[in-house]
Design a protein around this motif. Structure first.
Motif, PDB file in Angstrom:
ATOM      1  N   SER B  13     -39.493  -1.571 112.019  1.00 11.61           N
ATOM      2  CA  SER B  13     -38.218  -1.154 111.427  1.00 11.61           C
ATOM      3  C   SER B  13     -38.360  -1.069 109.924  1.00 11.61           C
ATOM      4  CB  SER B  13     -37.094  -2.097 111.825  1.00 11.61           C
ATOM      5  OG  SER B  13     -37.544  -3.428 111.822  1.00 11.61           O
ATOM      6  N   ALA B  23     -37.638   2.218 114.041  1.00 13.17           N
ATOM      7  CA  ALA B  23     -38.349   3.434 114.430  1.00 13.17           C
ATOM      8  C   ALA B  23     -38.995   3.254 115.797  1.00 13.17           C
ATOM      9  CB  ALA B  23     -39.404   3.775 113.384  1.00 13.17           C
ATOM     10  N   GLY B  46     -41.621   8.660 116.088  1.00  7.70           N
ATOM     11  CA  GLY B  46     -42.367   7.482 115.663  1.00  7.70           C
ATOM     12  C   GLY B  46     -43.809   7.461 116.123  1.00  7.70           C
ATOM     13  N   THR B  49     -45.976   6.840 113.180  1.00  8.45           N
ATOM     14  CA  THR B  49     -45.808   5.442 112.769  1.00  8.45           C
ATOM     15  C   THR B  49     -46.699   4.543 113.625  1.00  8.45           C
ATOM     16  OG1 THR B  49     -43.521   5.985 112.304  1.00  8.45           O
ATOM     17  CG2 THR B  49     -44.084   3.653 112.357  1.00  8.45           C
ATOM     18  N   GLY B 215     -36.489   8.727 119.078  1.00  3.74           N
ATOM     19  CA  GLY B 215     -36.025   7.639 118.239  1.00  3.74           C
ATOM     20  C   GLY B 215     -34.530   7.725 118.054  1.00  3.74           C
ATOM     21  N   PRO B 216     -33.833   6.801 117.407  1.00  2.00           N
ATOM     22  CA  PRO B 216     -34.435   5.556 116.932  1.00  2.00           C
ATOM     23  C   PRO B 216     -34.802   4.594 118.073  1.00  2.00           C
ATOM     24  CG  PRO B 216     -32.059   5.615 116.489  1.00  2.00           C
ATOM     25  CD  PRO B 216     -32.426   6.928 117.080  1.00  2.00           C
TER      26      PRO B 216
END
Lengths: 283, 262
Positions: B13, B23, B46, B49, B215-216
């Motif tokens: 996050s 995320a 994400g 990420t 997401g989120p």
């Protein structure tokens, strides 16, 4: 200044090699480059000649300038002692001052630029000071430096230094700060240490910015040296111009101006050329 | 669950001006050695990420990543990344870009001539032996990406992380590079994670396709096992029922169950 830089960026990269072209095309492409400036110079000289040939003109026309200064142009190397020396020596004296002042500015400017580019603390601490100091006109530093150094030559050099250093610092700092995140990621994945990161990533990535600063800096130093020399005296192109004014030798002043312009142009190009060599790409 | 690479309960996050934004949440995945796994999902789900967390470039807020029994907490050459925009250093030639990585990883264990040979070997793997002396500016997008892959391979990583490696390429170049990646995977048996949003690319290259929800708080929605035999050939593979099944499963996930309101 900015005009020249913009031009260099806008140039097409892949020029056809002159050697590959046939003779006629070769002549044509050379003419396309050489003719336009020759024509504009010719027109300007003509206008100047016509305007200044009139009754009561306050400035000499080019024909008179040439006639008056022919001795100076023909023999730039004479040396009658004191400040009565040829233009070559005058310009050389100015170039010496600029080269010392500018070299010091380049070393200190790049070092400070990297410092404030790398460290946010240094940036916050020093940037406001730099932003204020850089707006001080070069000649305003002269009285202070005369008081500090008590000698004209180091004072002139200091004025060059303080004039040239700001664009070098600020451009180098921008160069260091703009290093793309990708390059930082690469260095993290490869686990480059601080020294390797600096030499292999930071320096090469910011070289084009550094040289932009150096180019602006050398131009400014050349602007400042003429003004500084007018005030401090001695041998040098600036004092030569001031001396010409005091003796009402307008033709000599005009000749000196042309030389100053040409030298300034070459200084700019030389720094640009060195930058291209070091960066290995156009700047 | 334990694999060669284990992603365990990973969440991420970010603090934003409007409060914390999650995320990723609760992502768990185990990848075996020599496995090729694709992660697919709509943009903003994400997946990058997640790859950055595996690379060590960003830290998970919760959970952990283990590679070969060790916790990942910083980037390193054992998890070589092929970035979407190649990230070659523009002032270095193709050879020097790869050599920089080789020198850093094998500087102490290989002699200079061995490193030279290893650099050239890896550039040859991606069919770039003809352009050793070219700088990135002088190479096409596909060639730059090949050099980027060579640089990653040359680190001899435990796992190869490909972040949408072909996203910026045209379809034909993309296909050539996919073939090259398949060759490399066949020859080196490298373990790899690839982020993609191209369904065909995922099916053709992967052993498993991991589908991410939107997401989120994105997480793994579904996993598709691709049962196509290796070595795979593009034209034969697309005609098989297995290819059609995988493709349909991924498309259904992306466009029916997790369609993105665009």
């Amino acid at each position: 200044m900015t005009g020249t830089l913009g031009e260099a960026e806008g140039k097409p990269r892949a020029k056809p090699w002159l050697a590959d072209l046939r003779p006629l095309e070769k002549m044509r492409s050379v003419a396309a480059v050489v003719l336009p400036p020759l024509i504009t110079i010719g027109v300007l000289l003509l206008v100047w000649q016509v305007l200044c040939s009139q009754e009561g003109a306050s400035l000499p026309p080019p024909s008179k300038v040439l006639k008056d200064t022919w001795e100076l142009i023909r023999d730039p190397f004479f040396d009658n002692g004191g400040t009565d020396v040829g233009l070559f020596w005058q310009i050389l004296a100015s170039l010496k001052r600029v080269s010392i002042g500018f070299s010091l500015a380049a070393v200190c400017g790049v070092a400070l630029g990297v410092l404030i580019g790398q460290s946010s603390f240094a940036y916050r601490g020093l940037d406001p000071i730099f932003q204020v100091l850089r707006t001080v006109p070069p000649l305003a530093w002269l009285p202070i430096s005369l008081a500090a150094f008590k000698d004209s030559n180091p004072s002139a050099i200091f004025v060059i230094f303080i004039t040239a250093i700001w664009p070098i610092i600020l451009n180098t700092a921008v160069g260091v700060r703009q290093i793309p995140q990708d390059y930082r990621n690469i260095s993290r994945v490869l686990r480059l240490n601080a020294f390797e990161y600096f030499t292999k990533i930071v320096l090469p990535a910011s070289v084009p910015y550094m040289f932009t600063g150096l180019r602006i800096g050398v131009g400014l130093s050349w602007l400042a040296i003429v003004a500084a020399e007018m005030l401090v005296g001695g041998v040098g192109i600036g004092f030569f111009i001031w001396d010409g004014w005091n003796s009402s030798l307008l033709s000599e002043i005009i000749l000196a101006l042309i030389y100053v312009g040409i030298i300034g142009f070459f200084l700019d190009r030389i720094i640009g050329f060195i930058g291209r060599l070091i960066a290995g790409r156009p700047i | 669950m334990h694999g060669y690479l284990t992603i365990e309960q990973v969440g991420k996050s970010f603090e934003t001006s409007k409060g914390p934004f999650t995320a990723l949440s609760n992502v768990s995945l185990a990848i075996e050695k020599s496995e090729f796994v694709s992660i697919i999902g709509h943009s903003g789900c994400g997946k990058s990420t997640l790859l950055n967390i595996v690379a060590g470039l960003s830290k998970p807020s919760t959970g952990a990543v283990l590679l070969d029994g060790q916790v990942v907490d910083e980037p390193g050459p054992d998890r070589a990344v092929v970035f979407q925009n190649h990230s070659l250093l523009p002032w270095l030639t193709a050879y020097a870009n790869v050599r920089l990585a080789v020198d850093k990883v094998f500087g102490k264990t290989k002699s200079s001539s061995e490193r030279d040979a290893w650099t050239k070997h890896n550039l040859a793997l991606v069919h770039m032996e003809h352009a050793l002396g070219k700088k990135p500016d002088e190479l096409s997008g596909g060639m730059r990406q090949r050099v980027g892959i060579a640089r990653a391979l040359a680190m001899q990583p435990k796992i190869l992380l490909l972040d949408e490696p072909f996203g910026a390429l045209d379809a034909l170049t993309r296909a050539h590079l996919q073939d090259t990646v398949m060759e490399i995977h066949r020859d080196t048996r490298a373990t790899a994670i690839m982020i993609t949003h191209d369904v065909d690319e995922a099916v053709l290259l992967s052993d498993r396709i991991v589908m991410m929800t939107n997401g989120p708080a994105a997480t793994i929605g579904e996993i598709c096992e691709v049962g196509l035999e290796r070595p795979r050939r593009r034209l034969q593979a697309v005609d098989t029922p297995e290819y059609a099944r995988c493709r349909k499963q991924v498309l259904q996930f992306l466009y029916e169950r997790h369609a993105k309101a665009a």
